[in-house]
Design an enzyme around this catalytic site. Structure first.
Site, PDB file in Angstrom:
ATOM      1  N   CYS A 176       6.621  14.177 -50.516  1.00  0.00           N
ATOM      2  CA  CYS A 176       6.073  14.834 -49.322  1.00  0.00           C
ATOM      3  C   CYS A 176       5.596  13.800 -48.306  1.00  0.00           C
ATOM      4  O   CYS A 176       4.480  13.284 -48.406  1.00  0.00           O
ATOM      5  CB  CYS A 176       4.924  15.755 -49.737  1.00  0.00           C
ATOM      6  SG  CYS A 176       4.141  16.551 -48.327  1.00  0.00           S
ATOM      7  N   CYS A 185       2.453  14.755 -46.447  1.00  0.00           N
ATOM      8  CA  CYS A 185       1.186  14.574 -47.172  1.00  0.00           C
ATOM      9  C   CYS A 185       0.817  13.094 -47.250  1.00  0.00           C
ATOM     10  O   CYS A 185      -0.348  12.735 -47.124  1.00  0.00           O
ATOM     11  CB  CYS A 185       1.289  15.087 -48.606  1.00  0.00           C
ATOM     12  SG  CYS A 185       2.205  16.609 -48.799  1.00  0.00           S
ATOM     13  N   ASP A 186       1.795  12.223 -47.485  1.00  0.00           N
ATOM     14  CA  ASP A 186       1.489  10.841 -47.856  1.00  0.00           C
ATOM     15  C   ASP A 186       1.913   9.791 -46.832  1.00  0.00           C
ATOM     16  O   ASP A 186       1.589   8.607 -47.000  1.00  0.00           O
ATOM     17  CB  ASP A 186       2.160  10.511 -49.201  1.00  0.00           C
ATOM     18  CG  ASP A 186       1.688  11.450 -50.305  1.00  0.00           C
ATOM     19  OD1 ASP A 186       0.509  11.853 -50.245  1.00  0.00           O
ATOM     20  OD2 ASP A 186       2.476  11.773 -51.201  1.00  0.00           O
TER      21      ASP A 186
END
Ligand code: NAP
Length: 331
Positions: free
Chosen positions: A147, A150-151
């Site tokens: 992701c 997300c990261d």
């Protein structure tokens, strides 16, 4: 599954419903909106990641109705609000068991609550797939991610690799250029399956390089602290392996449908997606409908999922009416 303590048994409830919706992506929320407006008082069990895959997406440019770019999490918030506003009961719980052997169906949750449902809409979506390399698992959460949204932030000024050639891979590569110095896309063929508009953006971006005909053979990293330092890349034509330096590796090779709960209870396609009747969301079990990515291995778009959610609610309503008429006739 959560342990069932005596307190939990005492506190747990049995709830009857005409329509239970499992899953809270575009398919689930749309089913909720239509079922609520049909006065069916639907209950939606939202699952672990309310909002589904769109909550880990950034820009959404292809959902009709918005001339400006919108954000995936925002879109899902709007759908949740709309579903609740028209009367869908949103429940924050996770389904761990279902019994579709007879109607009404039984749906058990981690909280201990059990739902007894006249009809069920399965809208559990799909999850990111992994390559299943031991080193990929070893460094998951320590430089290996599925992701970028997300990261990605953790890779400011760093070098990253994206594996895959679909829309997700290309979007993630583009998104990562907001942070990373270089993004290398490793793809197993010599052509992307991503939409042309995304491909054009990728090829124009000077930070992105593509390594064709290649797969990720191994993640290279170190312990204490556990971190990724590079990747072994195999050329599928020559079988030669080269090393590439990288601080992060993003796996974007597609999705698997979240169907484990229903295995052996509804008919599935050979690839694990739930089988539905043509032009319908009806599954092999009368009264059980499937909508969105859990059944769709072709289009897999938010808007097609929403469309199927609408169909599922309309079909559930017709099913309930037909069965009420049948039972009245039998009396
Ligand atoms: P996808 O379209 O199924 O693409 C998966 C990619 O990963 C393919 O390029 C595939 O290669 C590659 N791949 C699969 N297994 C692999 C393996 N074991 N090793 C190496 N590579 C592997 O999946 P997706 O990109 O996640 O997209 C899923 C669906 O969501 C699609 O319908 C897509 O259009 C949609 N989506 C839409 C948007 C948008 O419209 N903005 C954004 C994201 C996703 P091959 O090409 O060789 O098969």
């Amino acid at each position: 599954m959560t342990a069932v303590t005596p307190e939990r048994i005492e506190m747990s409830k049995t709830i009857r419903a005409k329509v239970v919706i499992v899953g809270s992506g575009p398919a689930g929320y749309t089913a909720g909106i239509y079922a609520a407006r049909a006065m069916l008082e639907p209950i939606m069990i939202q699952g672990i990641q309310p909002g589904g895959q769109l909550t880990v997406t950034t820009d959404v440019e292809n959902y009709p109705g918005f001339a400006d770019v919108i954000q995936g999490p925002w879109l899902m918030e709007q759908m949740a609000k709309q579903a609740a506003h028209v009367g869908t009961k949103l429940v924050s719980d996770h389904v761990n068991a279902v019994d579709l052997g007879r109607r009404p169906f039984r749906i058990g949750c981690d909280s201990g609550d059990v739902y007894i449902a006249e009809t069920l809409v399965i809208a559990t979506g799909a999850q990111a797939r992994w390559l299943d390399l031991p080193s990929e698992q070893q460094f998951r959460g320590h430089g290996v991610s599925a992701c970028a949204t997300c990261d990605g932030f953790f890779y400011k000024g760093k070098d990253v690799i994206v594996v895959g050639g679909g829309n997700t891979a290309v979007e993630e590569a583009l998104f990562l250029t907001n942070f990373a110095s270089t993004v290398t896309v490793v793809h197993r063929r010599e052509g992307f399956r991503a939409e042309r508009i995304l491909q054009d953006r990728l090829f124009r971006n000077p930070k992105i390089k593509v390594v064709w005909n290649s797969t990720l053979a191994d993640v290279i990293g170190s312990e204490s602290p556990r971190k990724v330092e590079g990747a072994a890349i195999r050329n599928v034509k020559t079988d030669s392996v080269t090393q590439l330096r990288a601080d992060g590796i993003f796996i974007a090779i597609g999705h698997s449908p979240a169907t484990e709960l229903f295995a052996g209870q509804v008919e599935m396609k050979p690839n694990g997606y739930i089988k539905t009747a043509p032009f319908s969301t009806a599954t092999s079990v009368p009264g059980v409908f499937a909508a969105g990515d859990v059944t769709d291995d072709i289009y897999r778009q938010a808007v097609t999922a929403a469309g199927m959610g609408c169909m599922a609610a309309l079909e559930a309503e017709r099913f309930l009416v037909a069965h009420r008429l049948e039972s009245v006739a039998a009396e």
